[in-house]
Structure formats: C-alpha cells, structure tokens
Design an enzyme around this catalytic site. Structure first.
Site, PDB file in Angstrom:
ATOM      1  N   PRO A  43     114.995  30.971  21.122  1.00  0.00           N
ATOM      2  CA  PRO A  43     116.347  30.440  20.910  1.00  0.00           C
ATOM      3  C   PRO A  43     116.401  28.932  20.703  1.00  0.00           C
ATOM      4  O   PRO A  43     117.379  28.433  20.125  1.00  0.00           O
ATOM      5  CB  PRO A  43     117.079  30.838  22.200  1.00  0.00           C
ATOM      6  CG  PRO A  43     116.386  32.074  22.647  1.00  0.00           C
ATOM      7  CD  PRO A  43     114.925  31.805  22.347  1.00  0.00           C
ATOM      8  N   ASP A  44     115.389  28.201  21.155  1.00  0.00           N
ATOM      9  CA  ASP A  44     115.406  26.753  20.951  1.00  0.00           C
ATOM     10  C   ASP A  44     115.270  26.384  19.471  1.00  0.00           C
ATOM     11  O   ASP A  44     116.110  25.664  18.931  1.00  0.00           O
ATOM     12  CB  ASP A  44     114.313  26.091  21.779  1.00  0.00           C
ATOM     13  CG  ASP A  44     114.700  25.968  23.248  1.00  0.00           C
ATOM     14  OD1 ASP A  44     115.883  26.154  23.571  1.00  0.00           O
ATOM     15  OD2 ASP A  44     113.815  25.691  24.065  1.00  0.00           O
TER      16      ASP A  44
END
Length: 856
Positions: free
Chosen positions: A621-622
C-alpha cells in the site's frame, strides 16, 4: 504561445490551456460544462487499452478528463472479462474501470478509420495504448507520425516489457509481471507456491504509474510545446514497487527474501492473530510500541515474562524470541473480539487493525463517515455500490458522472463533426511539418532539462508513501527539499549494516534511504522552535509543492497546516497522505503498510483458498498510495496552472487500497458473496498458474489464455498421453478439472529448469515467465539489462550504489538520480543561502538558537 520564467530564471514556452485551441469534437463543450470544476476538466484523452491499462484512463476520467475509449468493431475484449454480472455480461471489471468514459468504434485496419483516428489524435492531449508492441508502427499511427501533426501530444504505451529490449514482443499479463518483477517470491507462506496479490495488482500499479507519467509529460508539454512517448513497462513497475525486498537490500545482506507467512522480518512482533470472531493484524517496530503491548499483555493475562528487559529496544532485539512473543500475543487476542483488539490497541497507540472481509469493508465506520462508496447504475433500474475516490482534491471535484459506455455509444457526437473523408493533401501536410519544425526549434531549450525542472518541492514525513513521491519528482528534475530533524530521523535512516553491526546505525548508508530519497536536498530544522518553523514557512513561500505524511494534526500544531501556508502562498499545491485520511472517527489511528493490506481486505482476498491472510512483505500500500498521490498532485498542478489557484490534496491510504481492489469489491456488491481466493488462477481460464521447477524454490508461470495456447503447450511438453484426456479438450472442461490438470503439468515442470520452461513456452508463442528473485533480476534478466533499469547512483560515503530504477518511462525527458547518502542537514548552507538569501552570519544565528540543527 507565452513565455514563463522559473524562479531560477529559466525561460519556458508556455501554453496554459492546450495546443488544440480550435478543436471541435462534438459535445465537448457540453462535457466541459459538467467537468469544468474538475482538475483535469480541459484534458482530452484517447484510451486504446483493451483491459490491461484501463485503470489508467479511469484515474484520469474520474478527475474530469474527457476519456474517449477507442474500440474495435464489437468492442474491446475486456467487455467479456469474467466475472460477469450475469451470463452475457456485463463484465464487472470492465464496469469498474470504464465508468466516466465515452466510446467510439474505429477499425484501425481500415484506412478511412485510421484517418478519423488521426483527426482525433490531432485534437487530443494524450493517447493511452496497450496494444501489442509494434501495432501502431505497422498502422502508421506511432508517436513520430502523430506528433508531426500535434507536437504537444503525449502518447503513453503500457506494455508488459516495454517497447525496446529483447523481450519487448513477448506476451505478458498480471501474473507474469508479478512473477518476473520479483513480487511473488516474497508473498505468502513458505510451504505454499509463490502467489500474486488479488484483483490484478500488477495491472493496477502499472496503470497508476502510467497515469502519473502521463501527467508529468503533459505538465512538461504545457510549458515547452513538446510532447513525448511515455514507455511504461509492467516488469519495471513491479520491480520498482517491491524494492523494500529488492536489489539494494540484497547487495547489503546477501539474503534473498522468501515467503515467511504473515510476520515481517524487520518488524518483531508482527503478523495475523486470532481473536474470538476473526483476525487482527499487528505491527510493532518502535520500542515504545512494544512496551505498551507488553504492559497490556501483562494486565490481561498476568504474564510476567513478557516484561523482561531482553525484549526491550528495536525489533532486532526481539527477533530471536519471535515465536515466544507470538504465543504471548495470541494469549491476549484470544480473550478479545476483533473490535476490542482494534480499538483498545489503537487507544494504546499500538498498530492493531482488523483483517477485513468484503462485508466488513462495506460497513467500516471510517469509510461510512467519509462517504467513501459511490452508487453507479449498472443496468436500468439497478445500481451497485463501488469504491469511490482514492484521493480528494479540496477545490476540484471527484465524481462518477456516467456508467461505462455502450460500444460506440458516442460515435455520432464525437465522429459526426470530426470525420474527414479523405487524407489531407500534400500542402496541408507540408504546413503541419513546417509548424512542427518551428515548434521543435523553439523547444530546443528543453533538450537537456528534466520534465519538472523549475518545480520546487518541500517534503515532510517518514517511511515510504510520501517520500517515494519526492524521489520520483527529483528524478524527473524537480528541486525536492526534505525537512528533517536529528530528534526524529526518517525511518529508513535507522539502518544497521549486517556486515558491520558493531558500527551501529549508519543513517546515510541505508539502501532504503537511497530507494526513497536519492536526488533530494536535505535541511535540518527544529520545527518546535518558532524560528525553525518560520524558516520552514519561508521555504514553502518559495516553493510550488508540499508533500507530507505526518500523523493527522501534527503540521497544524506546528503552524505548518495548509491554511496557514496557502495564506502566504496561494498557488501552493499540498499533498497530505495518512493511513485513514484527514477526518473521520478513526483518523488518528496509527497504521503501517501491512496494516493497510489487512484493513483494506487485500490480504484477505489474496493467496490460496485455505489462507485467511496473505501479506506482500514489501508494504504494497505504500508505493500504491505514492503513485495515486502523484497522480493527484500532478492533476492539482495542472489545474493550478490553468486557474492560478493551489489546493490541498488529502489521501487516505486505506481508501486508496480499497479503490485498487475495486474489481473484487464490485463482485461482492453484485453477488453479496465474499470473493473467492484465486491464488494464481484466473476466472474462466486453465491452466493458468505457478508451477515448481528443478532447484530450490524455483518456479515458472504458464498462462493458457485461449484454446490454441493449449495445443501449443501440449507440443512443448512433448505431447504426453495424459493431455489427450477429454477433460482437457476445451477451456471450460479444463477449468472444471483444473486441480488434476495443474498436478499433471507440475510433474513435467519439476524436471525442468525454470528459464528453460519459459524459453520453450515463449518460443511457442505462449505467455510464460519465471518467478524471479532480486538476484535473478539484477544478474539474469536481459530485458532489465537492455533497458538499463537498475541505476548506478553517486553516493557521498560509498562512492556508487545500485538501486532499483524509477520506471516513469519518459523517453523525451529521461530523468536520473543525481546523488545519495546525504546526512541530516547536508544542504543547510546551500538551501538557506540560495532559496532564502540568508547570509552566513544569519545562518550562524539560527544555528545558535537551535532553529537550524547542526550537521552531524
């Protein structure tokens, strides 16, 4: 054409509106009336992406661009992609990825339709295409041909391997990109095969980067009058986004990342834990967070051992005790419900989050409070609730105005007024070429410049989600100034060399620091010092962009919130990225990338049917949030240049990740049933999977996408007798017998070397690949080598370091990373002198009062 001058005095050719001032595409005026308050409301895009890459056009359309889907007779194949709402359609993935677009039908094999396409291209800003490599050249519709008539045009090609290099014509797909790009080798459990993430994340992340690259190229085009070909390779994108487990780390520790389950090697304790009614995900990587957790365990269970000093300190101190600590944590969570562990843990500032199912996502209180889901009509009288905005621009609306178009629905309104019946005559073409030559002459000033030269960025925050945006902007030529403090160093700086642990923390030598911060300038300010905060505000006064990912409310407390900064600099575009968003009942909860995988449902939908939680091990998700943030940021800059007004962009990493799995969320909305975990399989196709090969943890992926592929695979395998089984005769029957089919294929692959399997299958025209690890990509992948993917970056302490490249694909303005290895405050003197005009005495006074921190 106007002249625009940067702060540094560089002169730019500026076209603030568009090069197509006199274009007429039918209902464009009416369309702009609807989208006029949208960030990309003046942008026209031709979308030639069959399915792979369609999410790119969605991101642009949802921000207001007029995205025209150019389809062959009968429509793109993606309209039949499973799962379907009902037999005969519509396709749920197509529905999600093509709302807000218009559709025209053009047969590009027909000369008259090629003329119509050229007319559309001449009146457009951007073309998106993911056709087989070489198709546009064969049709005479390649970038060189189209840009002769429209010099400012940007053409973005999205392909598996890129448009150059020895593998450029090989077939690819989401599974192959996940394997070849190094992601799968570290996803999942050690006793399972490597596995990809759910909902075609390799396609989604590639499309997100393509949208970012396209907007960067358009930003440059608006200033220079010069477009370019953007060449995006899914192989390179996946290799880049998995760099936490990538080449920099491997060159430091010589350890190939493997599948280790739900716990993370660098965060102890971490993993999925059972509660009374489901799973929660925990991540601890700060000493204070461990002490809070240990105290809670002691309170509930009476365990005295958990308080031992041996467990204090950084994660590395707890690594030898991982299994014991997991037992202690399991004793705690077994007494709690998921919600009790979640909310009480967060109250104690411990990163507990639920492992959400689709049902829990649709009723999540944070998403509900923020009105995240949108209702869109899928057929007359029936609407579905689908994921909404992955980012929120304060002054530019995001909305879904229309459902996906019917095939050719807008032929009359678009082609009816832009339908040349014969080619332009030679005189017309000569005039166009002369104009193009003049434009090229005027644009020579840009030949040695990056796409974002003249843009100044101030960056706050730690980790990956925001800093990777700054890294990409710096690579593309922006002046990115990172504000740090010795008291609160960036997380990647907390690096202890595995080769020399006795030296302790080496903040300049972390491979992750290079991956996320190469090319930036660094200043050290104490923002709690009033003079330090004012110096920071003065830096922002002289800048175009601020990027931040501090916890919600932190910048406001420091006097660095958007309202304060924008009052002084009205043209400022600011991106604030956080786990939950800027408001809502849970906005101050703490998360890390793996927590977002759990919270969004991604880890629940990924992996094999018997696994409740499958984690990526590279904090997916980063980088996903970084690329969506970059899209929103560039859209805000384009809108600012049109209107003169800046704005703040808020990004919730939770919402961004749910948006990225929209195709499975739409499936749940349509059926009311939890999406099945497919592992590496694909709806309606077989064989399609990952197969064991000779050697330790060696695997190949093979994808049969049509019946003729099966015949070719049978020939490659030497026509074994079992392949004549009637159960394997058709695609439908192979899907029914997929378990036996995969077992039979695995018996063949186990005796083969993985690269040999790939070579034989590719030689027969099949889609195939190898599950590559980091060493494979650096040492054995000829495509990455030919395209110079890995970057050699000058380093202040090490001389030169090798890092994963930035895959923006800007062929007209290729970027580079100028340096790495900066210390905290490395550029204090140059930045404060050049940008703020401070004298040496003034800098000394600010150092003496603690506003500027001394370089260590």
């Amino acid at each position: 054409m106007e002249l625009w001058r940067s702060r540094e005095g560089a002169v730019y050719l500026c076209q603030p509106e568009s090069i197509r001032a006199s274009a007429d595409l039918g209902s464009q005026e009416e369309y702009m009336g609807e989208a006029g308050n949208r960030a990309l409301g003046t942008l026209r895009v031709l979308d030639m992406t069959p399915s792979f890459g369609a999410y790119c056009g969605k991101l642009l359309a949802d921000l207001g661009a007029d995205v025209i889907k150019v389809e062959p007779p009968g429509g793109v194949p993606g309209r039949q992609e499973e799962p379907l709402l009902q037999p005969g359609g519509p396709s749920l993935p197509f529905f999600y990825e093509n709302a807000n677009k218009r559709s025209v039908v053009l047969d590009l094999e027909d000369e008259s339709d090629r003329i119509r396409f050229r007319a559309l291209a001449g009146e457009s800003d951007l073309i998106l295409e993911s056709l087989p490599v070489g198709s546009l050249e064969r049709l005479g519709l390649d970038y060189a041909s189209l840009s002769a008539e429209n010099p400012g045009l940007v053409l973005t090609s999205i392909s598996g391997f890129g448009h150059t290099g020895p593998d450029r014509t090989h077939r690819s797909n989401d599974l192959i990109a996940s394997a070849m790009g190094g992601a799968m080798t570290s996803i999942g459990h050690p006793e399972d095969p490597p596995v990809r993430l759910a909902a075609h994340q390799a396609d989604v992340i590639t499309a997100s980067l393509a949208a970012s690259s396209s907007l960067i190229a358009l930003y440059h085009s608006a200033r220079s009058g010069r477009g370019q070909h953007v060449d995006v390779s899914s192989l390179e994108v996946v290799a880049a986004i998995s760099h936490i487990a990538g080449v920099g780390k491997w060159l430091e520790d010589d350890i190939i990342p493997k599948r280790v389950g739900t716990g993370l090697v660098a965060s102890v304790p971490s993993g999925a834990f059972a509660c009374k009614d489901g799973l929660v995900y925990l991540m601890v990587n700060r000493p204070a967070h461990w002490q809070a957790l240990a105290s809670w365990i002691h309170e509930v269970t009476g365990n005295e051992e958990v308080l031992l000093a041996e467990f204090h300190g950084p994660s590395s101190a707890r690594l030898p005790y991982r299994e014991l600590l997991d037992v202690f944590i399991g004793d705690l969570t077994a007494t709690l419900t998921v919600d009790e562990a979640y909310h009480e843990g967060q109250r104690r500032h411990i990163a507990f989050t639920p492992v959400h199912t689709a049902a829990r996502i649709t009723t999540d209180p944070q998403l509900a409070a923020r009105g995240f889901f949108e209702s869109v009509e899928i057929e007359p009288g029936r609407a579905l609730s689908i994921p909404g905005a992955p980012h929120r621009l304060a002054r530019s609306s995001w909305q879904i105005d229309r459902p996906p178009p019917r095939v050719g629905e807008h032929d009359d309104e678009i082609l009816g007024r832009s339908r040349p019946e014969t080619p332009r005559d030679e005189g017309d073409l000569a005039g166009l070429e002369a104009g193009s030559a003049e434009s090229s002459k005027n644009a020579n000033v840009f030949a040695e410049m990056g796409a974002l030269d003249g843009l100044r960025v101030v960056e706050f925050g730690t980790g990956l989600a925001a800093p990777w945006i700054g890294r990409m902007l710096a690579w593309a030529g922006a002046d990115v100034i990172k504000v740090e403090s010795n008291a609160h160093p960036d997380v990647p700086r907390l690096f202890v060399s595995p080769r020399e642990p006795e030296r302790g923390t080496q903040p300049e030598c972390s491979p992750w620091f290079t991956d996320w911060s190469a090319g930036k300038r660094f200043v050290s300010l104490d923002l709690q010092n009033k003079d330090g905060a004012e110096l920071c505000r003065r830096l922002v006064d002289e800048s175009d962009v601020v990027i931040a990912n501090y916890s919600t409310g932190v910048l406001e407390k420091l006097g660095l919130g958007y309202e304060t900064l924008a009052e002084r600099n009205p043209g400022l575009v600011m991106l604030e990225s956080s786990g939950f968003g800027e408001n809502g009942p849970l906005s101050r909860y703490v998360t890390w990338g793996p927590n977002i995988e759990a919270l969004s449902g991604l880890c629940c939908f990924s992996g094999f049917p018997d696994r409740d939680c499958t984690i990526s091990h590279f904090a997916y998700p980063d980088p996903l949030s970084a690329l969506h943030g970059l899209v929103a940021l560039m859209a805000g800059l384009l809108e600012r240049d049109r209107s003169g007004r800046g704005q703040v962009v808020h990004l919730s990493q939770f919402e961004t990740t749910v948006a990225s799995i929209g195709r499975v969320m739409v499936e749940y909305a349509a059926t009311g049933e939890e999406p099945s975990r497919l592992g590496n399989r694909e709806h309606g196709l077989a064989p399609y999977g990952c197969f064991p090969c000779r050697g330790d943890d060696r695997w190949a992926v093979i994808c049969v996408e049509r019946d003729e592929d099966w015949s070719q695979l049978v020939e490659v395998m030497g026509h074994p007798a079992w392949a004549d089984d009637d159960r394997f005769a058709t695609m439908a029957s192979r899907v029914e017998a997929v378990d036996d089919l995969e077992e039979s294929i695995a018996k063949w692959t186990r005796g083969q070397e993985d690269y040999a399997v790939m070579k034989a299958c590719r030689g027969a025209g099949l889609a195939a690949g190898v599950v590559q690890n980091t060493e494979d990509m650096l040492r054995r992948d000829p495509q990455l080598a030919a395209r110079h993917f890995f970057e050699e970056i000058p380093h202040f302490k090490k001389g030169v370091v090798t890092a994963s490249g930035i895959p923006l694909g800007l062929t007209g303005t290729p970027g580079h990373s100028t340096h790495s290895g900066s210390s905290v405050g490395h550029d204090n003197q140059t930045v404060f002198r050049e940008v703020l005009g401070l004298s040496g005495d003034e800098i000394d006074r600010f150092v003496a009062c603690g506003a500027i921190e001394e370089v260590r």
